[in-house]
Write an enzyme that holds these catalytic residues in place. Sequence first.
Site, mmCIF file in Angstrom:
data_model
loop_
_atom_site.group_PDB
_atom_site.id
_atom_site.type_symbol
_atom_site.label_atom_id
_atom_site.label_comp_id
_atom_site.label_asym_id
_atom_site.label_seq_id
_atom_site.Cartn_x
_atom_site.Cartn_y
_atom_site.Cartn_z
ATOM 1 N N ASP A 102 0.843 -1.185 0.000
ATOM 2 C CA ASP A 102 0.000 0.000 0.000
ATOM 3 C C ASP A 102 0.891 1.252 0.000
ATOM 4 O O ASP A 102 1.775 1.368 -0.844
ATOM 5 C CB ASP A 102 -0.950 -0.057 1.207
ATOM 6 C CG ASP A 102 -2.031 1.006 1.175
ATOM 7 O OD1 ASP A 102 -3.001 0.850 0.424
ATOM 8 O OD2 ASP A 102 -1.898 2.010 1.901
ATOM 9 N N HIS A 315 -5.819 -7.104 -0.907
ATOM 10 C CA HIS A 315 -4.829 -6.052 -0.703
ATOM 11 C C HIS A 315 -3.780 -6.425 0.336
ATOM 12 O O HIS A 315 -2.661 -5.928 0.290
ATOM 13 C CB HIS A 315 -5.555 -4.780 -0.287
ATOM 14 C CG HIS A 315 -4.747 -3.529 -0.408
ATOM 15 N ND1 HIS A 315 -4.117 -3.160 -1.581
ATOM 16 C CD2 HIS A 315 -4.462 -2.541 0.489
ATOM 17 C CE1 HIS A 315 -3.497 -2.000 -1.399
ATOM 18 N NE2 HIS A 315 -3.683 -1.624 -0.164
#
Length: 343
Positions: A102, A315
């Site tokens: 991220d 993610h």
Amino acid sequence: MTPQVSHRTIRTNGIDMHVAYQGEGPLVLMVHGNPGLWYSWRHQFAPLADAGFLAVAVDCRGYGRTDRPLEVALYDAAQFQADLLGVLDAFGAERAFVVGQDFGAQHAWNLAVRVPERVIGVVGMVPYDFDLAGRFCDPQSEFARTRPTERFAAVARQHFFHLHYFQQVGPAEAELGAQPRSYLQRLFHALGAQGNLLAWEAVPTEGTGYLDALPPAPPLPWPWLAQDDFNYYLAEFLNCDPSLAFIGPLNSYRTADRNWELGAPWAESCVQRPSLFLSGAEDPVLKLLPADALGRQRARLSDLRGEVLVPGAGHFVQQEQPRATNDALLWFLRDVWREDGAR
């Protein structure tokens, strides 16, 4: 929960930073994103240490037990770069592997491009140049020459868009700080393989907060997140004044224009260091990318050793599918270190 992991606080770039570490050998710096902490890498410490590496993970500025400055300007890419180089210095490491997820992937790619002499190899869990400047596209295009906040506003004219909502100081702090448990649980699930982050496309911008755009999450535990793990995250985010609980990620979003300016000298740069792209096959970030984004990335990673899309992961690939993640990481680290040591 991680009894073999040691902890220390180091002074770097004007802040006290909390660092967790285990093992001895070449340093592997692991940098989390949002929502994240050093604890996001809990499944990686022992395998890396057992393989002969020094695994180091940080609470980034604005998160967990690290200082949380208020000023937005103190969260730009230059500040994070200085923070992370200070971690290397504190461990006496001239060079390190850098692994990022991220926001942490942005910082990892940046280090590899901007200070390559400090990086042995880089692992990105978000594609290179998929940052808030949007430079995953052609850097010469009109799109890339538009300020990020202008692009965010354009999307928000169609539907709710968190990158636009977060730009104004105040509303998001109040909303998320008032309901931290619901926010974290919804966001973790929405970003996972079974979630639906892009539900925001059906939500109008006017009068909408982020919790209105995040679907309700099923009760914990989930296959990849135990109740105790979630409780640890929640406690660490709330280890402060409630108004500062999410200041790290919020202020990082607010530096998009500043990072766009700072990144201009490297806008067309390739990553020259050995690299690995490692992502969950169901990561919603991949669904936000143009169809040719991974092809563009391959052209800009000069020494790409692998591209791994892990089935069944979203993610948080290193948490959702730790075994597959660790296998890919160790293969890359060993391959590059063996080659590096032979020079």
